[in-house]
Design an enzyme around this catalytic site. Structure first.
Site, mmCIF file in Angstrom:
data_model
loop_
_atom_site.group_PDB
_atom_site.id
_atom_site.type_symbol
_atom_site.label_atom_id
_atom_site.label_comp_id
_atom_site.label_asym_id
_atom_site.label_seq_id
_atom_site.Cartn_x
_atom_site.Cartn_y
_atom_site.Cartn_z
ATOM 1 C CD GLN A 11 -3.285 0.814 1.795
ATOM 2 O OE1 GLN A 11 -2.967 1.169 3.974
ATOM 3 N NE2 GLN A 11 -4.412 0.742 1.461
ATOM 4 C CG HIS A 45 1.413 3.295 4.726
ATOM 5 N ND1 HIS A 45 1.494 4.421 6.110
ATOM 6 C CD2 HIS A 45 0.156 3.230 5.362
ATOM 7 C CE1 HIS A 45 0.544 4.140 7.087
ATOM 8 N NE2 HIS A 45 -0.827 3.688 6.582
ATOM 9 N NE ARG A 73 -3.128 -1.411 6.435
ATOM 10 C CZ ARG A 73 -3.788 -0.097 7.204
ATOM 11 N NH1 ARG A 73 -5.177 0.165 7.618
ATOM 12 N NH2 ARG A 73 -2.931 0.974 6.921
ATOM 13 N NE ARG A 115 -5.496 4.580 3.629
ATOM 14 C CZ ARG A 115 -4.815 4.222 5.329
ATOM 15 N NH1 ARG A 115 -4.220 3.066 5.419
ATOM 16 N NH2 ARG A 115 -5.252 4.703 6.914
ATOM 17 C CG LEU A 153 0.845 8.583 8.092
ATOM 18 C CD1 LEU A 153 0.285 7.712 7.234
ATOM 19 C CD2 LEU A 153 0.281 7.476 9.339
ATOM 20 C CG HIS A 176 -1.064 6.929 3.587
ATOM 21 N ND1 HIS A 176 -1.427 7.813 3.662
ATOM 22 C CD2 HIS A 176 -1.870 5.957 4.835
ATOM 23 C CE1 HIS A 176 -2.803 8.599 4.326
ATOM 24 N NE2 HIS A 176 -2.497 7.557 5.493
#
Lengths: 236, 590, 115
Positions: free
Chosen positions: B243, B356, B401, B289, B255, B245
């Site tokens: 993933q 991420h 996710r 995402r 983040l 982000h």
């Protein structure tokens, strides 16, 4: 001038009879790096240099150290904030035994944290859903629960230097008050009874070094004052 | 070897993050001889960095909220390769796990009625996508991971869990039956190497974001559990699914929570346009995402990026007002000032998609038992080995996710693993001691580094690995780049096998730890590369320019990577939830 | 809970409270004496002696003496426990301080009522 003079505390019990300061020159190319970046650059040059680091964003509390005389987290301390006269002096957190280079043995610090029973205690059976808490009650935990256990505060506190085995220290006391202030905790009396001696809380002399260095902007001195108020209110 | 100290436990949990501590808590309460082994003091684990919250249908923001809606969102978010039995388990058990955390003392933010505060997050809906945006993410301001990790650590102290803090797990130990019977571990402080024998070995080592040059992950996220499993010959699943982000701070990789967009923030390009309205007309900035990250990259590639180099976009928050920002997103205000030199109360934050989360991992069932595939293609339990949290692929995240689902994954499956191990220990465990040669085999790579006398050094090789991954296995993937990447990694494997550890000292030798971590990074990177090359479709986070469409005919499957042959196989996705009808694959739009 | 036997009160709160209460007494006494001297610029022995003939002044002064002793004891006890890490040396110093403070108090009483 982009060459930074860095002086780092070095000690390896296997090879050194005594600690010493080692000087490095680092070209920052004029960038305002974080102190942690400097350490990483140094480690690339000399792999024997040892320091702790994890999140590199100021929330895990690994890289507390003394930078130009002031405790802080290397990962969120930009050079512009600490460097004076183009010189950066890095030492381990004061007052705790050094394991190697910038790594200190934090056992005493953790022991004091564990002593205040750092967990919620509620004698009533838990409901099927969450325990209710009003936003106002929850607000009382702000400025307390954010502690990251980096030990910058306790290792800048003279009272903790003199009595690290008896004085809980600012970090532990901040946590102690975090639970006393929680509307869901029913153990305040027991908590107070555990620290109602001349050392655990009362060794705080209000020097406020803890407030000055806390990388999360917390105020342990105020929390200690609140604990004293509770002790007074509960005294017979 | 003959002099090596032995320790024995009923269960050893490797990793002191959310999943490990939750599993440990369950076992410590049961009175089993349990220890948590962590390479950092537990509250320094990466769970501490989680910000936005833990998604769960506890019915606080909306009393009519339903776990089935959460399940629908999660299945859709996974692009239909999340296992529906596991997702069902997570969504039904979730509320219990969240309330337990609250009872343990987690300082959740609150609504006026005293219930846990919930905020909207990406990919959330009511009524199976038909009822508009849901607010299902339980939050403690924007420090939920910190609050959760400290709460779990504190409750482990209360339950007298044994901690081996600042110990590093080197490799799994297997007996002649290929059961996992323990682990070789090193005390970082002294350098002592110890054989830890255990009836149950739980990998809770978290992710491996450090295979990329730019990541939101902590420096410690080096895929140690994946590395150990692959070296032991066990397979990993869906490891190509990484993933990105949408909102990592440009330049720093730090983040910025999706909660910013949940609270009403949105992304803008250089013209100030809220571009997500074009890509996801309904959910806009709260699409999945993968969708948002791809849209951002397209904006940048099409010349609408911000800054001198046009290489990022902006996250606008100033319209939310200072009160909301300081109340709900205080950590973000702090991080933006520190790492982007921007005060979000006044200006937008420069952001760019950043590595991420690892959706893939060690395949497990809902009890945390690690699985492998036998020669007939059937799932087989690996005796003695368990995995939970990011290192595991149970699989609730599939190929993408949803925000807030990782903290839920940690506590639900950490708890499930703990409960199952307790039960198994009570029922009696077959345990066969390792022989000396079994132990010797697990010491090989440590001895290799210790005996190295010349060669390339670790930091350079690591930087090269991260660059290979960054350049060839990013948000958009291309066959020729990936082929190049696979080739470069194969070469790198040779070079790392001959790399040099100059510092051989015992006490707190972090150079040795970094060398051992490099081996793990390489294992994860190579598995990722080969799996990404072989999955010839686009699904979730895996987006290929040469195969831009989802291929349900051939790839509605888990990929499963076998390290011995470096081959990719397939494993069936579970479409059989126990209490609800199957959610059939549909075209995924937001 | 850290147990102690040589401190003044039974607990940290009582030590802390005693130190603050005695500090207030000493502050009031100091303010009184300074004010008295300012209002009597031509202060002679007779006036000064007359002041100390009054019972309330003797009680006030005795209170100040006792406060000094208690204040000094809790303060010096803290300093001795901070800096003297050797237990017997610390006990010796603490004994000396207690005896000295006791002597000063008795002597003070003698001065107040003896004249």
């Amino acid at each position: 001038m982009s060459t930074l003079q860095v002086s780092v505390y070095r000690y390896n019990a296997e090879t050194d009879s005594a600690p010493y300061m080692q000087d490095f020159e680092i070209d920052t190319h004029g960038r305002d790096l974080m102190v942690l970046n400097i350490l990483q650059m140094l480690k690339a040059k000399d792999s024997t240099l040892v320091f702790r680091a994890s999140c590199r964003e100021g929330v895990c509390g690994s890289d507390g150290m003394n930078m130009n005389g002031k405790n802080g987290l290397a990962c969120v301390t930009p050079l512009s904030e600490v460097v004076k006269n183009n010189k950066l002096v890095l030492r381990p957190l004061p007052g705790l035994p050094v394991m190697r280079d910038l790594v200190v043995d934090m056992a005493l610090f953790y022991k004091q944290y564990e002593r205040i029973q750092p967990y919620l205690q509620n004698e009533n059976p838990a409901p099927a859903i969450e325990r209710l808490q009003s936003p106002e009650e929850r607000d009382k935990l702000d400025g307390l629960y954010e502690c990251i256990l980096c030990a910058c505060c306790s290792t800048s506190c003279p009272s903790f230097w003199w009595n690290p085995d008896k004085f809980v220290g600012p970090a532990g006391l901040l946590w102690a008050y975090r639970f006393m202030a929680d509307s869901r905790d029913t153990a305040t009396r027991d908590r107070l009874a555990e620290i109602d001696d001349p050392f655990s809380v009362f060794r705080c002399r209000g020097i406020m070094n803890c407030v000055n260095v806390c990388p999360k902007g917390l105020n342990p001195t105020r929390a200690i004052g609140k604990i004293r108020e509770l002790l007074m209110a509960n005294a017979t | 070897m003959a002099t090596m100290r032995n320790l024995s436990f009923d269960a050893i949990i490797i990793g002191g993050g959310g999943a490990g501590l939750r599993a440990a808590l369950e076992l410590a309460k049961s009175g089993k001889k349990t220890a948590v082994l962590s390479k950092v003091f537990p509250t320094r684990s990466h769970t501490v960095s989680a910000q936005g919250g833990i998604t769960c249908a506890i019915g606080s923001a909306d009393p009519n909220d339903d776990w089935r809606w959460h399940m629908y969102d999660t299945v859709k978010g996974s692009d239909y390769i999340g296992d529906q039995d596991a997702i069902e388990y997570m969504c039904t058990e979730g509320p219990k796990a969240v309330f337990e955390l609250e009872h343990m003392g987690l300082p959740f933010s609150r609504f006026d009625n005293g219930r846990i505060y919930q905020r909207p997050f990406g990919g959330q809906s009511k009524d199976f996508g038909k009822g508009g945006q849901a607010a299902r993410t339980c939050a403690a301001a924007d420090r939920t991971g910190h609050a959760l990790l400290h709460t779990l650590y504190q409750n482990n102290l209360k339950s007298n869990t044994v901690f081996l803090n600042e110990w590093y797990a080197v490799d799994l130990v297997r007996n002649q039956k290929n059961d996992v019977v323990g682990v070789i571990a090193m005390c970082i402080e002294t350098g002592e190497v110890v054989l830890i024998k255990s009836k149950a070995t739980v990998l809770a080592t978290g992710g491996a974001g450090r295979i990329y040059a730019s990541t939101t992950n902590a420096l410690i996220n080096t895929g140690d559990g994946i590395g150990m499993a692959l070296r032991a010959g066990f397979p990993v699943q869906d490891i190509e699914m990484w993933q990105f982000h949408p909102t990592g701070i440009h330049g720093a990789g730090v983040l910025v929570t999706e909660g910013c967009r949940g609270e009403g923030g949105y992304l803008i390009n250089k013209d100030g346009e809220r571009f997500m309205e074009r890509y996801a007309p309904n959910a806009k900035d709260l699409a999945g995402r993968d969708v948002v990250a791809r849209s951002m990259v397209l904006e940048i590639l099409e010349g609408r990026g911000c800054g001198e180099n046009g290489d990022h976009v902006m996250l606008k928050l100033d319209h939310l007002g200072e009160d909301v920002l300081l109340k709900r997103l205080p950590g973000i205000v702090e991080l933006s000032k520190t790492f982007a030199h921007v005060d979000p109360v006044k200006e937008p934050i420069p952001v760019v998609p950043t590595c991420h989360y690892m959706m893939g991992g060690i395949p497990t069932n809902v009890h945390g038992q690690a699985l492998t595939i036998d020669e007939n293609g059937k799932d087989t339990v690996i005796n003695g080995l368990y995995a939970c949290g990011e290192v595991a692929c149970v699989s609730v995240h599939g190929s993408n996710r949803l925000g807030g689902n990782s903290l839920l994954d940690l506590v639900v499956f950490g708890r499930a693993a703990g409960m199952y191990i307790e039960e198994s220990l009570n029922n009696g465990f077959e345990y066969h001691e390792p022989t000396d040669s079994d132990v010797e085999a697990s010491l090989l790579r440590l001895n290799r580094w210790n005996e190295s006398s010349e060669g390339e050094t670790v930091p350079d090789l690591k930087a090269e690995l991260q660059q290979i991954m960054q350049n060839n296995f990013g948000v958009f993937r291309k066959e020729e780049n990936m082929q190049k990447g696979v080739k470069l990694l194969a070469e790198l494997r040779e070079r790392i096998a001959h790399a040099y550890l100059p510092d051989k000292s015992n006490g707190f030798n972090t150079a040795r730890i970094e060398a051992l971590e490099l081996d793990n990074l390489l294992e994860v990177a190579e598995a990722t590369a080969i799996a990404a090359l072989e999955r010839r479709e686009s699904r979730g986070a895996h987006s290929r320019e040469d195969y831009p469409d989802r291929d349900d005919e051939n790839w509605l499957k888990h990929s499963i990577y076998f390290p011995a042959e470096k081959k990719l196989g397939q494993r069936d996705v579970n479409f059989s939830p126990k209490t609800v009808d199957t959610f059939e694959p549909k075209v995924r739009t937001y | 809970m850290v147990t102690n036997i040589t401190n003044l009160g039974r607990s940290g709160v009582s030590d802390w409270l005693i130190q603050r209460v005695t500090a207030i007494v000493l502050a009031l006494y100091t303010v009184f004496i300074v004010a008295y001297m300012l209002f009597h610029p031509e202060l002679d022995y007779a006036t000064w002696s007359a002041l100390f003939q009054r019972t309330w002044m003797r009680i006030f002064t005795l209170l100040a003496f006792l406060s000094i002793a208690a204040h000094a004891w809790s303060g010096l006890w803290i300093i001795s426990t901070d800096y003297i890490k050797h237990a017997y040396a610390r006990l010796g110093v603490q004994t000396f301080i207690i005896v000295a403070l006791f002597v000063f108090v008795v002597w003070g009483v003698q001065v107040l009522w003896g004249a």
